[in-house]
Design a protein around this motif. Structure first.
Motif, mmCIF file in Angstrom:
data_model
loop_
_atom_site.group_PDB
_atom_site.id
_atom_site.type_symbol
_atom_site.label_atom_id
_atom_site.label_comp_id
_atom_site.label_asym_id
_atom_site.label_seq_id
_atom_site.Cartn_x
_atom_site.Cartn_y
_atom_site.Cartn_z
ATOM 1 N N CYS A 99 44.691 39.642 38.895
ATOM 2 C CA CYS A 99 43.856 39.022 39.927
ATOM 3 C C CYS A 99 44.683 38.670 41.168
ATOM 4 C CB CYS A 99 43.170 37.768 39.395
ATOM 5 S SG CYS A 99 41.963 38.091 38.093
ATOM 6 N N CYS B 212 48.193 35.164 37.627
ATOM 7 C CA CYS B 212 47.637 36.374 37.028
ATOM 8 C C CYS B 212 47.990 37.555 37.924
ATOM 9 C CB CYS B 212 46.120 36.267 36.853
ATOM 10 S SG CYS B 212 45.394 37.828 36.302
ATOM 11 N N ARG C 172 39.520 34.852 33.712
ATOM 12 C CA ARG C 172 38.630 35.846 34.324
ATOM 13 C C ARG C 172 38.782 37.227 33.702
ATOM 14 N NH1 ARG C 172 34.937 33.271 37.586
ATOM 15 N NH2 ARG C 172 35.935 31.972 39.146
ATOM 16 N N CYS C 173 40.050 37.644 33.513
ATOM 17 C CA CYS C 173 40.250 39.047 33.149
ATOM 18 C C CYS C 173 41.047 39.225 31.869
ATOM 19 C CB CYS C 173 40.917 39.792 34.302
ATOM 20 S SG CYS C 173 42.637 39.358 34.538
ATOM 21 N N CYS D 151 44.528 34.799 31.522
ATOM 22 C CA CYS D 151 43.621 34.570 32.652
ATOM 23 C C CYS D 151 42.187 34.496 32.129
ATOM 24 C CB CYS D 151 43.753 35.706 33.661
ATOM 25 S SG CYS D 151 42.509 35.664 34.958
#
Ligand SMILES: [Zn+2]
Length: 426
Positions: A130, A127, A146-147, A144
Motif C-alpha cells: 500500500c 505496508c 487492508r491487503c 496490513c
C-alpha cells in the motif's frame, strides 16, 4: 417541537455499492426516525460520504484512473441505491468536497496553534504494497489490515495529534456516557495504552496537510472526527450532542475515541458548548448468510435486486434483535412478501368492526424504543392472524396503515395511494 438529531455512521462509497449491512443500518434507522417523528419530534436525519481512502486510490491506480473521478462515480451509484431504499436522510456532505477539506484543514491548523499537532520521528508499521504507514490498529498481527501484506518497521517524520493530553478526560467521561458496555470496556482498555495519534499518510487521495511543502495527506479518521457537528452547522443549527449515533461495533475504539477527542478540543476552543459528541451510541448487529460473514471471496453475498424495499426493510427487522443481527434466508423474506399481500387484502375490505389499536400501538412503540424491531414485526403478524376475518372501519384501518407505514414506508403506495400523499415530508 423538540428536535432530535439521529446520525448513522456515514459509508465509505466503495465500488461494490450498498450491501446488506448498509441496509440494516440505514433502512431500519430510517424507520426509527419516522417513529420519532410520529410521536412528535422534529427529527434531523443527515447523511454523508466518507470519501477519501486507500481502496479508491488503489483501485484507481490499478485501472489507471483518477481516484476523485472514481469516487464521485461511486457516490452517484450509492445515491441511486439510497433512493431505492426509500429513506428520509438528507445528504449533506462528502468529505472530499473542497468545502469540507477546508474544514478538515482548519481543524488541523487549530490543533497546530494550540501545540496539539506536531511533527516527530516515529517508528511506524509500514505496508510496502500500500506504500503507506499504518496506524497501530491497521497493522494487526504484523499484517496490513487492508491487503494482508507483512508489515515492516520504518522510522519516518510524521505528524501527530497530541491526544494523550486528553487521556484523563477521555477515561473520566466514560462513566457518564451512554455507550454499549462492551464499547466502554474496549475504550477503557485502549486508553490503558494510548499513544499520540499519527495523522499523516504518504498517500495522494486524502485531505492535504495545510503546511507549505507538505505532500502528505491526513488520516481519514480526521475527516470523520467532526462531520456530525458540520451537519448541524450546514443546516444553520446550533450544534448539539447527537441524540443517537448508530454504526458497527468495529468502530468502538478508533473512530469513536477520535470523535470524542476532537469534540473535547472544539469545546475547549469555544466552538461548541459540549464535550461529549454523542448522547447515546448503539451498534447494530451483523447480517450473516448461512451463519457466515458475507464476502465476495466466499461468494455468499445476498443480492438485494429483485426484492421490494419494504420487504427487505421489514425482513431485516424481523431477523433478530437489532443489536444481535441474524442470518439471511431467502425463504423467510418470501414469508414477508406473503404477509404484505395478506395485509393488503385485509386493508382492502371495509366494514363496521373495530379492534383496540391503542393497546397494539403502545406495544409496538415499547418495542421500538428498545430496538426490538423483530417484536414489532411479529406483533403485526399476530394482529393480522388474529383479526383477518374482521371487516374494519375506515378509521380503524387508517390507524393500522399509518402505523405500518413507519416500518414499511411504501405500504400506502402499495395500497394505491399516490406517492406524494405518502412522501408528505419532502
Ligand atoms: Zn497494505
Amino acid at each position: 417541537m423538540d428536535r432530535k438529531t439521529i446520525v448513522v455512521m456515514f459509508p465509505y462509497p466503495s465500488g461494490s455499492g450498498l450491501h446488506c449491512g448498509h441496509w440494516y443500518n440505514y433502512a431500519i434507522m430510517d424507520s426509527y426516525c419516522r417513529y420519532q417523528r410520529f410521536i412528535g419530534y422534529d427529527v434531523f436525519q443527515p447523511f454523508g460520504y466518507d470519501a477519501f481512502g486507500l481502496p479508491a486510490e488503489n483501485y484507481a491506480k490499478k485501472i489507471g484512473r483518477d481516484p476523485k473521478e472514481v469516487t464521485y462515480e461511486n457516490i452517484d451509484k450509492f445515491k441511486i441505491q439510497m433512493d431505492g431504499m426509500n429513506t428520509m436522510y438528507e445528504t449533506m456532505l462528502v468529505t472530499c468536497d473542497e468545502s469540507y477539506q477546508k474544514l478538515t484543514q482548519d481543524l488541523f491548523l487549530r490543533l497546530l496553534n494550540k501545540g496539539l499537532a506536531y511533527k516527530a520521528y516515529g517508528e511506524q508499521d509500514y505496508c510496502s504494497s500500500c506504500e503507506t504507514i499504518l496506524a497501530r490498529e491497521q497493522a494487526r498481527d504484523g499484517k496490513c489490515d487492508r491487503c494482508g501484506t507483512k508489515t515492516t518497521k520504518k522510522s519516518l517524520l510524521q505528524w501527530y495529534f497530541k491526544i494523550t493530553d486528553y487521556k484523563d478526560r477521555l477515561i473520566r467521561n466514560l462513566d457518564k456516557i451512554d455507550y454499549p458496555k462492551s464499547t466502554i470496556n474496549a475504550q477503557r482498555a485502549w486508553l490503558e495504552n494510548l499513544h499520540d495519534w499519527c495523522v499523516s499518510r504518504q498517500r495522494k487521495w486524502g485531505c492535504p496537510i495545510p503546511i507549505e511543502g507538505e505532500t502528505d495527506t491526513l488520516d481519514t479518521f480526521v475527516d470523520s472526527s467532526f462531520y456530525f457537528i458540520t451537519y448541524q452547522q450546514m443546516k444553520g443549527m446550533k450544534p448539539n450532542p447527537i441524540d443517537l449515533y448508530v454504526g458497527g461495533s468495529e468502530h468502538a475504539c478508533m473512530h469513536l475515541i477520535y470523535a470524542r477527542f476532537i469534540t473535547m478540543f472544539l469545546y475547549d476552543e469555544g466552538v461548541i458548548d459540549f464535550e461529549e459528541p454523542f448522547r447515546k451510541v448503539i451498534h447494530q448487529g451483523m447480517i450473516l448468510k448461512d451463519g457466515q460473514k458475507m464476502s465476495k471471496s466466499k461468494g455468499n453475498v445476498v443480492n438485494l435486486d429483485g426484492y421490494d424495499s419494504d420487504e427487505i426493510r421489514f425482513y431485516l427487522m424481523f431477523i433478530g434483535h437489532y443489536f444481535d443481527g441474524g442470518s439471511w434466508s431467502d425463504q423467510s423474506i418470501n414469508g414477508i412478501r406473503r404477509f404484505v399481500n395478506k395485509m393488503k387484502e385485509w386493508m382492502s375490505r371495509t366494514g363496521e368492526e373495530t379492534i383496540d389499536i391503542g393497546k397494539f400501538k403502545k406495544q409496538i412503540f415499547d418495542y421500538t424504543d428498545s430496538f426490538k424491531f423483530n417484536k414489532v414485526v411479529s406483533s403485526f403478524m399476530i394482529l393480522l392472524n388474529e383479526n383477518k376475518n374482521k371487516n374494519l372501519t375506515e378509521e380503524c384501518k387508517s390507524e393500522i396503515i399509518d402505523l405500518l407505514s413507519i416500518y414499511m414506508p411504501n405500504f400506502k403506495v402499495k395500497l394505491g395511494y399516490k406517492k406524494h400523499e405518502h412522501l408528505n415530508e419532502n
